[in-house]
Design a protein around this motif. Structure first.
Motif, PDB file in Angstrom:
ATOM      1  N   SER A 274       0.651  -1.293   0.515  1.00 13.52           N
ATOM      2  CA  SER A 274      -0.129   0.291  -0.204  1.00 13.52           C
ATOM      3  C   SER A 274       0.971   0.860  -0.453  1.00 13.52           C
ATOM      4  O   SER A 274       0.040   2.373  -0.757  1.00 13.52           O
ATOM      5  CB  SER A 274      -0.790   0.437   1.653  1.00 13.52           C
ATOM      6  OG  SER A 274      -0.042  -0.282   2.210  1.00 13.52           O
ATOM      7  N   ILE A 300      -4.043  -3.283  -4.434  1.00 16.48           N
ATOM      8  CA  ILE A 300      -2.936  -2.896  -3.372  1.00 16.48           C
ATOM      9  C   ILE A 300      -3.251  -4.571  -1.857  1.00 16.48           C
ATOM     10  O   ILE A 300      -3.734  -4.574  -1.486  1.00 16.48           O
ATOM     11  CB  ILE A 300      -3.857  -1.799  -2.884  1.00 16.48           C
ATOM     12  CG1 ILE A 300      -3.386  -0.644  -3.688  1.00 16.48           C
ATOM     13  CG2 ILE A 300      -3.429  -1.403  -1.372  1.00 16.48           C
ATOM     14  CD1 ILE A 300      -4.075   0.924  -3.384  1.00 16.48           C
ATOM     15  N   LEU A 303      -3.051  -3.286   2.865  1.00 14.18           N
ATOM     16  CA  LEU A 303      -3.953  -1.360   2.788  1.00 14.18           C
ATOM     17  C   LEU A 303      -4.450  -1.483   4.595  1.00 14.18           C
ATOM     18  O   LEU A 303      -5.150  -2.795   4.840  1.00 14.18           O
ATOM     19  CB  LEU A 303      -4.988  -1.624   1.929  1.00 14.18           C
ATOM     20  CG  LEU A 303      -5.400  -0.181   2.153  1.00 14.18           C
ATOM     21  CD1 LEU A 303      -4.756   1.113   1.727  1.00 14.18           C
ATOM     22  CD2 LEU A 303      -6.635  -0.184   0.934  1.00 14.18           C
ATOM     23  N   TRP A 307      -5.803   4.238   4.687  1.00 11.82           N
ATOM     24  CA  TRP A 307      -6.777   4.045   2.918  1.00 11.82           C
ATOM     25  C   TRP A 307      -7.038   5.138   3.032  1.00 11.82           C
ATOM     26  O   TRP A 307      -8.022   5.332   1.974  1.00 11.82           O
ATOM     27  CB  TRP A 307      -8.020   3.148   3.836  1.00 11.82           C
ATOM     28  CG  TRP A 307      -8.659   3.972   4.595  1.00 11.82           C
ATOM     29  CD1 TRP A 307      -8.172   3.543   6.274  1.00 11.82           C
ATOM     30  CD2 TRP A 307     -10.072   4.649   5.058  1.00 11.82           C
ATOM     31  NE1 TRP A 307      -9.203   3.706   6.991  1.00 11.82           N
ATOM     32  CE2 TRP A 307      -9.935   4.929   6.152  1.00 11.82           C
ATOM     33  CE3 TRP A 307     -10.098   5.417   4.053  1.00 11.82           C
ATOM     34  CZ2 TRP A 307     -10.848   5.997   7.112  1.00 11.82           C
ATOM     35  CZ3 TRP A 307     -11.572   5.756   4.534  1.00 11.82           C
ATOM     36  CH2 TRP A 307     -11.766   6.549   5.697  1.00 11.82           C
TER      37      TRP A 307
END
Length: 404
Positions: A274, A300, A303, A307
């Motif tokens: 991420s 991704i 995460l 976010w």
């Protein structure tokens, strides 16, 4: 057995201090599937394993390495017990011997008795069927008292020596609980240290060997896809690559050229951390257009609390958002974790992407993932990462009781 063998048994050299940080074992059995099963169990306990199907192969193993344990499958149609024991005595084997066979087997009792008479270190026989913990109890004296320290092995050396391989962890449809793909995870099988996790050998971002490692992962994943296709059915695979690798136009073109052209190929997913994905968002958006034409999608990985960096964007280049295991494991009883997971699911839905929960380790985690609306789940509840051949033998349909 002849007198020469008896004499050899009486003067077998006794050596001490052979115990390695990572123990070695040789599985001797005439049946290939039994050798594979026993080797897998031993590897789960931390052994470096080898296999042999005859006394001649055993002699070769003993000449090339020093096993701490010989696991001998005893059956009427297996390796000839007398020749097997003679080989161990002639080669002055000074490790442990564990026979595996049917309960009340006359052959097992005979092998045990003769082996003890010739001075071999015979462990109490293991009768079938047996539990993994029973085997662990038998070989407990060979297991290290402390975790093995990390080996100082550079990935360049591992690549050159052929120590790297890909292991696979199943991905599960959260609603049907049917396997819908697998993630490829790189592992090192060091000849002394055994299986080494990637944290000990993955190079830094600017290490020139990172490209070589990426090339290995791509090439091996494609080979493994064909292997799995031949033995079961096509499996949608995902691999982990650094964003820095995709910054090179030639690398992207090579990647697109390597993907299978077989009609059963369902696509390849590339997982990017991420942090890298958010940092290189504009570049990845451009790259994703070219790769989608070749059935390659971006996802991704891990995460979590970051976010919000993906909010209020016109579009994203990712086909999947994967919640970090830290926020998935235990989310059933943690309000903060559930909140983060809920935002990730909603974010994915808003962009028309799939959502995945990594780190599902209990029924409670699975229930929470379902309630939150994740599309896919992944974790120890359904299976740990496993070597290719073991993954190929695993069942196509996994349930919540089907974890490894």
């Amino acid at each position: 057995m002849n007198d020469d063998i008896v004499e050899l048994a009486g003067r077998r050299p006794k050596t001490f201090g052979r115990r390695k940080v990572t123990p070695r074992a040789c599985v001797a059995d005439g049946k290939r599937h039994l050798r594979a099963f026993l080797a897998e169990v031993l590897e789960d306990f931390g052994f470096v394993t080898s296999e042999c199907a005859s006394a001649d192969e055993l002699k070769t193993v003993l000449a090339g390495e020093l096993p701490d344990l010989i696991l001998f499958g005893v059956a009427a149609d297996g390796i000839e017990p007398g020749t097997f024991l003679e080989t161990l005595v002639r080669e002055a084997f000074d490790g442990k011997v564990l026979t595996v066979g049917a309960r009340e087997s006359i052959i097992v009792k005979a092998v045990q008795q003769v082996g003890e008479e010739y001075g071999l270190a015979m462990l109490p026989p293991l009768t079938t069927p047996f539990a993994a913990e029973t085997l662990r109890d038998r070989i407990a004296m060979l297991l290290p008292d402390e975790p093995a320290p990390s080996p100082a092995v550079h990935v360049g050396e591992a690549l050159h020596a052929g120590w790297l391989e890909l292991w696979y962890q199943p991905k599960i449809d959260a609603r049907t609980l049917i396997r819908c793909g697998a993630e490829a995870l790189v592992r090192m099988r060091h000849p002394t240290w055994g299986v080494v996790p990637p944290a000990y050998f993955i190079p830094e971002e600017h290490d020139p060997h990172l490209r070589d490692l990426s090339e290995f992962v791509i090439e091996r994943a494609v080979q493994d896809w064909h292997y799995l296709l031949e033995r079961q059915s096509p499996v949608d695979l995902s691999i982990n690559l650094p964003a820095s690798y995709l910054k090179e136009p030639q690398a992207v073109r090579d990647l697109c050229r390597r993907v299978p052209t077989h009609p059963a190929f369902g696509g390849l997913t590339i997982e990017i951390t991420s942090e890298e994905a958010i940092r290189d968002l504009d570049l990845l958006t451009e790259i994703s257009r070219e790769m989608r034409l070749h059935n390659i999608g971006l996802s991704i990985d891990n995460l979590g609390a970051n976010w919000p960096s993906l909010m209020d964007l016109g579009r994203i280049p990712f086909i999947k958002l994967k919640a970090d295991r830290h926020f998935v494991t235990g989310s059933a009883n943690d309000r903060l974790k559930r909140t983060v997971c809920r935002h990730i699911v909603e974010l994915a839905q808003g962009y028309g992407a799939r959502s995945a929960a990594e780190g599902v380790e209990s029924r409670a985690d699975l229930v929470a993932a379902n309630e939150l609306g994740f599309d896919h789940v992944q974790g120890f509840l359904f299976g740990k990462p496993m070597p290719l051949k073991k993954f190929a033998r695993s069942t196509l349909t996994r349930t919540v009781m089907g974890g490894e």
